[in-house]
Every structure is written in structure tokens, then in C-alpha cells.
Design a protein around this motif. Structure first.
Motif, short mmCIF file in Angstrom:
data_model
loop_
_atom_site.label_atom_id
_atom_site.label_comp_id
_atom_site.label_asym_id
_atom_site.label_seq_id
_atom_site.Cartn_x
_atom_site.Cartn_y
_atom_site.Cartn_z
N GLU A 32 -6.28 -5.53 8.14
CA GLU A 32 -6.38 -6.18 6.61
C GLU A 32 -4.91 -5.55 6.07
OE1 GLU A 32 -10.86 -4.98 4.97
OE2 GLU A 32 -9.83 -3.32 5.69
N ALA A 33 -4.32 -4.55 6.67
CA ALA A 33 -2.93 -4.15 6.06
C ALA A 33 -2.01 -5.24 6.52
CB ALA A 33 -2.59 -2.85 6.70
N PHE B 4 0.83 -1.23 -0.02
CA PHE B 4 -0.03 -0.07 0.03
C PHE B 4 0.69 1.44 0.28
CE2 PHE B 4 -2.81 -3.16 1.97
CZ PHE B 4 -3.98 -3.09 1.03
N ALA B 5 0.53 2.00 -0.94
CA ALA B 5 1.36 3.42 -1.01
C ALA B 5 0.60 4.12 0.26
CB ALA B 5 1.09 4.10 -2.44
N HIS B 6 1.56 5.46 0.34
CA HIS B 6 1.05 6.41 1.21
C HIS B 6 1.80 7.46 1.20
CE1 HIS B 6 4.30 4.56 4.12
NE2 HIS B 6 4.72 5.84 4.03
N VAL B 7 1.37 8.77 1.59
CA VAL B 7 1.83 9.99 1.88
C VAL B 7 2.72 10.19 3.21
CG1 VAL B 7 1.68 12.44 1.76
CG2 VAL B 7 0.01 11.13 0.51
N SER B 8 4.03 10.18 3.09
CA SER B 8 5.06 10.36 4.19
C SER B 8 5.24 11.70 4.35
CB SER B 8 6.32 9.71 3.91
OG SER B 8 7.16 10.18 3.11
N LYS C 257 0.70 0.86 8.28
CA LYS C 257 0.15 2.29 8.77
C LYS C 257 1.15 2.93 9.47
CE LYS C 257 -4.40 1.29 7.61
NZ LYS C 257 -5.17 2.18 6.70
N LYS C 258 2.29 3.21 8.64
CA LYS C 258 3.52 3.86 9.36
C LYS C 258 3.55 4.90 9.91
CE LYS C 258 8.19 4.04 9.34
NZ LYS C 258 8.34 5.29 9.77
N LYS C 259 4.23 5.24 10.91
CA LYS C 259 4.08 6.67 11.53
C LYS C 259 4.69 7.69 10.72
CE LYS C 259 8.51 5.42 13.65
NZ LYS C 259 9.45 5.27 14.88
N ALA D 167 -7.71 4.83 3.64
CA ALA D 167 -8.48 4.76 4.96
C ALA D 167 -9.60 3.75 5.15
CB ALA D 167 -9.22 6.34 4.94
N ASP D 168 -9.85 3.15 3.85
CA ASP D 168 -10.80 1.91 3.80
C ASP D 168 -10.20 0.43 4.35
OD1 ASP D 168 -9.25 2.04 1.42
OD2 ASP D 168 -10.85 1.05 0.41
#
Length: 273
Positions: A180-181, A129-133, A164-166, A174-175
Motif C-alpha cells: 500500500e505504501a 506518509f509521515a514517520h518517526v526517524s 517504509k524507510k530504514k 502500521a496499518d
């Protein structure tokens, strides 16, 4: 296949205590001012403090390299410096399980360093899962990382993955619950998942730890906010990665407080008996 050191680390009757060695700013970074030789000497001194307190393992991380570049933008000088430091530390402490993390999301670089230095595992960000760091957009790297591990013959280097990285926004996912992650990370062949709070030094949710432990059959580690005072709440975990709490004033950038390390290990052993 995980190394013997990592298998033993995760199969203890109590959570493994894994301390952070935050190497000083590396050459080429905005705050860098010391030679690799001097930075290595400091890393050895810090590892010695942890070894004397019978900490179970360490992670060598370039957290002082602020502000961070992301992934493929990280320069070769960082990989070279980390490999030199980690190789020296591992040669001086051959029996200690040692991990590597290269910020920000320098997952392939961490794996290359660990393999070259004879280290045992890596801690990686954005595995699935990609995310905004806080340093920008980070793409998922599981497929790329596993193929690279195969190519360089690093199959004995375990890959522990944050979920769900800090220091990140997870609005895009968010879904997806943390359960699940964790399931996705296990499906993509993570060797262990890491649960954290929202930022460095912030305690992870005990409920999230319990949820993740109930969903996966791989090791579950806590990656932030563990202290002597809340340690009992995290005894279900397989590993506890501790950085800020072992430093003076609870600030990650400060010097190690050996008394706090000793008290933590004493409490951990006490709770396990």
C-alpha cells in the motif's frame, strides 16, 4: 520527465548497480575537519573506482554528517557543499547517471543540488506518509517536492522514493502494508520506489520486493543489504543501491574495496546472461 540517463538505467536487461559515494563530514557538521576541495577530491577518487568497475551509476550522500538535522533545519552550507561536490563529480563523469541524497530528509535540498549540478536523480525519504526517524519526526513531502521541482525547472531530475524507510519507526502507519505504501508513492507520482531492510547494510525482504513489484508499474529498487552472496535473490529489481558491501569489512564508513566491487559486477553480469 526522467532524463535519458535514468530511463536507460532503469530499462536494462538486468538490475542497475548504483554505488554510494559517502562524502566525508561536511563543514559545519560535528565531525567536519576537511575543506570542500579535499572532500571533493576524495569523492572523485571513489567515483573513479566505481567507474573502472563499470558500475552503472552512483549516489552522492552526506552520510558522515552525524548526527543529522531534519529537512528544513539543514543549513545552507550543506546544500552549497553538496552542490560543489556533485557538480565537480558530474563534470568529470558526464556519462554516468548520478543521484543525490541529503540527510536527513533534505529532499528539496537534494533536488536543488541535483538541478544545479546537472545530476540525474534524487533519493528522498518520507515522500508519502509521515514517520518517526532516528533523527525525529519527518513529515511527508510529495506535494511540496513536486511543486518545487516545477518551480525550479528540474523536471528531468527523477525522484526515487524510499518506502517504509530504514532507521525509522513505522508504528504510526502500521496499518499500511509495504504494498500500500508503494501504491501511494506511485499515485503521488514517484519515479521509482526503494525497498530496504531495517538499517544500513541489512538485507531487504525478498518477499517485500516481490509484493511491491506486483503492485506498481514504476521501477523498484533495493536500497540496502545487497551482497555478491545474496545478489541472485534480487534480480527482479530494477536497481540495486549498494554502499556498505563495497566497503572494507562491510562497514559503510570504511574505504572502498575495489576487489569486492569488481566481483559484484562480475556476478551481476553472469546472472544476467
Amino acid at each position: 520527465m526522467a532524463s535519458v540517463a535514468v530511463r536507460n538505467l532503469m530499462r536494462q536487461s538486468r538490475p542497475a548497480a548504483i554505488a554510494m559515494v559517502h562524502v566525508r563530514p561536511l563543514p559545519g557538521t560535528p565531525n567536519g575537519s576537511q575543506s570542500v576541495k579535499k572532500i571533493t577530491e576524495i569523492a572523485l577518487q571513489e567515483t573513479d573506482v566505481y567507474a573502472n568497475a563499470c558500475v552503472d551509476g552512483i549516489i552522492v550522500e552526506n552520510m558522515h554528517d552525524l548526527p543529522y538535522l531534519v529537512g528544513h533545519n539543514i543549513g545552507p552550507e550543506i546544500t552549497a557543499s553538496m552542490a560543489t561536490i556533485c557538480s565537480t563529480v558530474k563534470s568529470k563523469f558526464p556519462e554516468m547517471p548520478i543521484g543525490v541524497q541529503v540527510l536527513k530528509a533534505g529532499n528539496m535540498r537534494a533536488l536543488a543540488v541535483a538541478n544545479a549540478a546537472g545530476c540525474d536523480f534524487v533519493r528522498v525519504e518520507c515522500f508519502t506518509f509521515a514517520h518517526v526517524s532516528d533523527a525525529g519526526w519527518v513529515n511527508a513531502t510529495a506535494g511540496e517536492l513536486h511543486r518545487y521541482r516545477k518551480q525550479i525547472g528540474a523536471g528531468n531530475v527523477s525522484i526515487f522514493t524510499d518506502i517504509k524507510k530504514k532507521h525509522s519507526s513505522h508504528s504510526v502507519t502500521a496499518d499500511q502494508s509495504i504494498k500500500e505504501a508503494a501504491e501511494a508513492a506511485e499515485f503521488f507520482q514517484s519515479d521509482g520506489v526503494i525497498v530496504t531492510g531495517n538499517k544500513t547494510g541489512q538485507a531487504a525482504s525478498v518477499t517485500e520486493l516481490q509484493d511491491v513489484c506486483s503492485k506498481v508499474n514504476i521501477p523498484v529498487l533495493i536500497g540496502s543489504g545487497v551482497t555478491t552472496e545474496n545478489l541472485e535473490s534480487y534480480m527482479q529489481a530494477n536497481g540495486l543501491i549498494v554502499g556498505s558491501y563495497f566497503k572494507r569489512g562491510g562497514l559503510w564508513s570504511n574505504e572502498i574495496c575495489s576487489a569486492k566491487v569488481a566481483a559484484f559486477m562480475e556476478k551481476l553480469i553472469q546472472l544476467s546472461s
